[in-house]
Scaffold this motif. Structure first.
Motif, short mmCIF file in Angstrom:
data_model
loop_
_atom_site.label_atom_id
_atom_site.label_comp_id
_atom_site.label_asym_id
_atom_site.label_seq_id
_atom_site.Cartn_x
_atom_site.Cartn_y
_atom_site.Cartn_z
N SER A 206 44.37 -9.50 -10.57
CA SER A 206 46.01 -9.14 -10.51
C SER A 206 46.15 -8.45 -11.74
O SER A 206 45.19 -7.86 -12.16
N CYS A 207 47.45 -8.52 -12.04
CA CYS A 207 47.65 -7.34 -12.99
C CYS A 207 47.80 -8.29 -14.59
O CYS A 207 48.69 -9.14 -14.06
N LEU A 208 48.07 -7.42 -14.88
CA LEU A 208 48.43 -8.27 -16.39
C LEU A 208 49.88 -7.69 -16.89
O LEU A 208 50.42 -7.56 -16.20
N PRO A 209 50.29 -8.43 -17.74
CA PRO A 209 51.80 -8.96 -17.30
C PRO A 209 52.74 -7.05 -18.05
O PRO A 209 52.53 -6.54 -18.56
N GLY A 210 54.12 -7.35 -17.50
CA GLY A 210 53.74 -5.74 -17.64
C GLY A 210 53.96 -4.71 -16.71
O GLY A 210 54.03 -3.54 -16.52
#
Length: 228
Positions: A206-210
């Motif tokens: 999953s991607c980091l926030p932002g």
């Protein structure tokens, strides 16, 4: 004169008849087979009129090469069926020669419907078939796949798991398939600006926030996942 001739003829017939019956021969055959030593060991004696002959029992061959024989000097020698080609017990088997017969057993990983220690004096024919060890669902540990092969088998841990011994394939009890932490092994597995989460037998990206990825991460095409 005529009476005298008849009397003489009657007397002659009586003498001739008496002579015929007294000289009739009554021949009695001698059974040589009553002598148990007349044939060698492992042989059968067969009596005939005025003679006899010997034959070797099944599993034995005469030393002179003749099927029927008599007289001294001939012996019945054991036939080693296990040295014959093809082998008497068939493929995937163990043959043990015995006097006048042989014994068959299957190699490990094979079985016979007649059972092991089958001898040639029994009915039927001996044959060995592969045992499918993988039919036993408990033969391999959890998270492993069983692969059957002739006479044996092997266990292989499923993708995302590794054996406790470190062996790629294994047999027997005591082995376990443990989850592999792919995220710990490779910190950049999911790429830049991402989060790698270990799961049982795999991982998830999953991607980091932002940050976001235009392609949803899937284990089938992890290379398409990019966080921007």
């Amino acid at each position: 004169m005529r009476n005298l001739s008849l009397l003489l003829l009657w007397g002659c017939c009586g003498l001739c008849s008496s002579h015929f019956f007294s000289t009739e021969s009554t021949t009695t055959d001698v059974n040589e087979c009553e002598d148990t030593t007349i044939c060698p060991s492992f042989a059968i004696c067969t009596n005939t009129m005025h003679s006899y002959y010997c034959t070797c029992k099944q599993g034995f061959l005469p030393s002179n090469g003749l099927t029927q024989f008599r007289g001294p000097g001939v012996t019945c020698e054991d036939t080693d069926e296990c040295s014959q080609n093809p082998q008497a017990c068939g493929p995937s088997s163990i043959c043990r020669n015995l006097p006048g017969r042989y014994k068959c057993s299957c190699l490990p990983g094979f079985s016979s419907p007649t059972g092991n220690d089958w001898t040639s004096v029994k009915l039927g024919r001996f044959s060995c078939k592969d045992v499918d060890e993988c039919a036993d669902i408990r033969i391999c540990p959890e998270h492993a796949t069983c692969n059957n092969r002739p006479g044996s088998y092997s266990c292989v841990c499923n993708q995302g798991f590794a054996s406790s011994s470190g062996n790629t394939s294994f047999q027997g009890s005591g082995e376990t398939c443990e989850d592999v932490d792919e995220c710990a092994r490779n910190s950049t597995l999911c790429g830049l600006n991402s989060i790698c989460t270990n799961t049982l037998g795999g991982y998830h990206c999953s991607c980091l926030p932002g940050f976001f990825s235009p392609v949803v991460w899937t284990p089938d095409k992890p290379e398409d996942f990019r966080c921007t």
